[in-house]
Design an enzyme around this catalytic site. Sequence first.
Site, mmCIF file in Angstrom:
data_model
loop_
_atom_site.group_PDB
_atom_site.id
_atom_site.type_symbol
_atom_site.label_atom_id
_atom_site.label_comp_id
_atom_site.label_asym_id
_atom_site.label_seq_id
_atom_site.Cartn_x
_atom_site.Cartn_y
_atom_site.Cartn_z
ATOM 1 N N MET A 1 0.847 -1.201 0.000
ATOM 2 C CA MET A 1 0.000 0.000 0.000
ATOM 3 C C MET A 1 0.882 1.252 0.000
ATOM 4 O O MET A 1 0.420 2.346 0.323
ATOM 5 C CB MET A 1 -0.944 0.001 1.201
ATOM 6 C CG MET A 1 -1.920 -1.187 1.137
ATOM 7 S SD MET A 1 -3.478 -0.903 1.965
ATOM 8 C CE MET A 1 -2.944 -0.597 3.626
ATOM 9 N N LEU B 1 6.677 3.160 1.456
ATOM 10 C CA LEU B 1 7.573 2.010 1.607
ATOM 11 C C LEU B 1 8.612 2.226 2.702
ATOM 12 O O LEU B 1 9.114 3.328 2.886
ATOM 13 C CB LEU B 1 8.284 1.755 0.271
ATOM 14 C CG LEU B 1 7.354 1.489 -0.918
ATOM 15 C CD1 LEU B 1 8.173 1.349 -2.204
ATOM 16 C CD2 LEU B 1 6.498 0.244 -0.690
ATOM 17 N N HIS C 1 9.171 -3.461 3.491
ATOM 18 C CA HIS C 1 8.810 -3.688 2.078
ATOM 19 C C HIS C 1 10.069 -3.970 1.244
ATOM 20 O O HIS C 1 10.066 -4.822 0.362
ATOM 21 C CB HIS C 1 8.136 -2.446 1.480
ATOM 22 C CG HIS C 1 6.871 -2.029 2.162
ATOM 23 N ND1 HIS C 1 6.775 -0.870 2.902
ATOM 24 C CD2 HIS C 1 5.657 -2.598 2.204
ATOM 25 C CE1 HIS C 1 5.550 -0.748 3.364
ATOM 26 N NE2 HIS C 1 4.849 -1.779 2.966
ATOM 27 N N GLN D 1 -10.302 -2.501 2.402
ATOM 28 C CA GLN D 1 -9.808 -3.142 3.622
ATOM 29 C C GLN D 1 -9.805 -2.198 4.821
ATOM 30 O O GLN D 1 -9.326 -2.565 5.894
ATOM 31 C CB GLN D 1 -8.445 -3.790 3.403
ATOM 32 C CG GLN D 1 -7.279 -2.835 3.187
ATOM 33 C CD GLN D 1 -6.023 -3.587 2.768
ATOM 34 O OE1 GLN D 1 -5.884 -4.047 1.637
ATOM 35 N NE2 GLN D 1 -5.064 -3.727 3.681
ATOM 36 N N ASP E 1 2.325 -8.908 9.380
ATOM 37 C CA ASP E 1 0.881 -9.131 9.236
ATOM 38 C C ASP E 1 0.642 -10.640 9.204
ATOM 39 O O ASP E 1 0.255 -11.204 8.174
ATOM 40 C CB ASP E 1 0.373 -8.460 7.948
ATOM 41 C CG ASP E 1 0.553 -6.963 7.999
ATOM 42 O OD1 ASP E 1 0.012 -6.332 8.914
ATOM 43 O OD2 ASP E 1 1.272 -6.421 7.145
HETATM 44 O O1 PAF Z 1 -0.100 -5.763 3.551
HETATM 45 C C1 PAF Z 1 -0.524 -4.835 2.828
HETATM 46 O O2 PAF Z 1 0.139 -3.817 2.618
HETATM 47 C C2 PAF Z 1 -1.903 -4.950 2.212
HETATM 48 O O3 PAF Z 1 -2.797 -5.577 3.083
HETATM 49 C C3 PAF Z 1 -1.895 -5.624 0.840
HETATM 50 C C4 PAF Z 1 -1.429 -7.074 0.940
HETATM 51 C C5 PAF Z 1 -0.979 -4.868 -0.108
HETATM 52 C C6 PAF Z 1 -3.310 -5.625 0.261
HETATM 53 O O4 PAF Z 1 -3.793 -4.339 0.107
#
Ligand code: PAF
Length: 283
Positions: free
Chosen positions: A30, A33, A37, A61, A150
């Site tokens: 998302m 960064l 990431h 989400q 996550d």
């Molecule tokens: O982990 C994330 O940044 C988000 O949940 C994802 C996997 C990019 C989905 O929007």
Amino acid sequence: MRVIESIDDIKVATGSARCDGKTVGFVPTMGFLHEGHLSLMRAARAENYLVVVSLFVNPTQFGPNEDFERYPRDRNQDVELAMGAGTDLLFIPRAEDIYPPDDATRVVVRGLSEKLCGASRPGHFEGVATVVTKLFNMVKPHRAYFGLKDYQQTVVIRRMVEDLHLDVDIVTLPTVREADGLALSSRNSYLSDEERRSARCLKDSLDLAERKIHEGERQGDQIRGQIRDRIGREKLARIDYVSVSDPKTLDEVSQISGDVVISLAVYIGETRLIDNLVVKVAA
Ligand code: PAF
């Protein structure tokens, strides 16, 4: 690095690599960064011919009272960082292409999605599963990379990939942390200096729990209680949940007799942070 906004263009670019027998590694993000990431992108770079990264703040989400509008965004910085990590294609789709006005389909991973973060954020994992399915169908990666910060998201996505027979390997990588243990998260940018100091209590309490288990504590409630006591000492912290659960099913464990995942969601001020630790226990 090529920046691509159109779904047709990403399909052509990754499709032709696939046709030539080249592997495609995909890191969905998302944006905003950080080193977490970048560790996923470097792993994708090392293991694939073509590295695709997506930047998309996925509206489905976020709950109605959550931080979708204020979620941090910095496209120029993300472009620089993704390029530096060896990305070939940076996919930045438009929201109206991902969710056109007549869009009517959602992906629901029942059971796993309702626990832990799903209990406090109804619909969150439906949004994640839906957008990840759409992105997988556009990018058609051989491998997709997710951070264990996550943890529940990785369990939900693995279940979805298996249930829908999606042809993609899910690769998970360890949480990247600040020097004092705080897990990197785009939401850390919301914290004031005082909140930032308090936020250490998440990792401190996970470490405490791990120590107690290694010393022989086997009662799930004792571990949950120790974590609650540690976090309760921080005046800026408010617990959303504390969980000691089975790493695969995410069911709460009362008597620890094998590996467990300890998961936390804690508000520091107004900012909700999550963290977790898998503790290895000989059965
Ligand atoms: O982990 C994330 O940044 C988000 O949940 C994802 C996997 C990019 C989905 O929007």
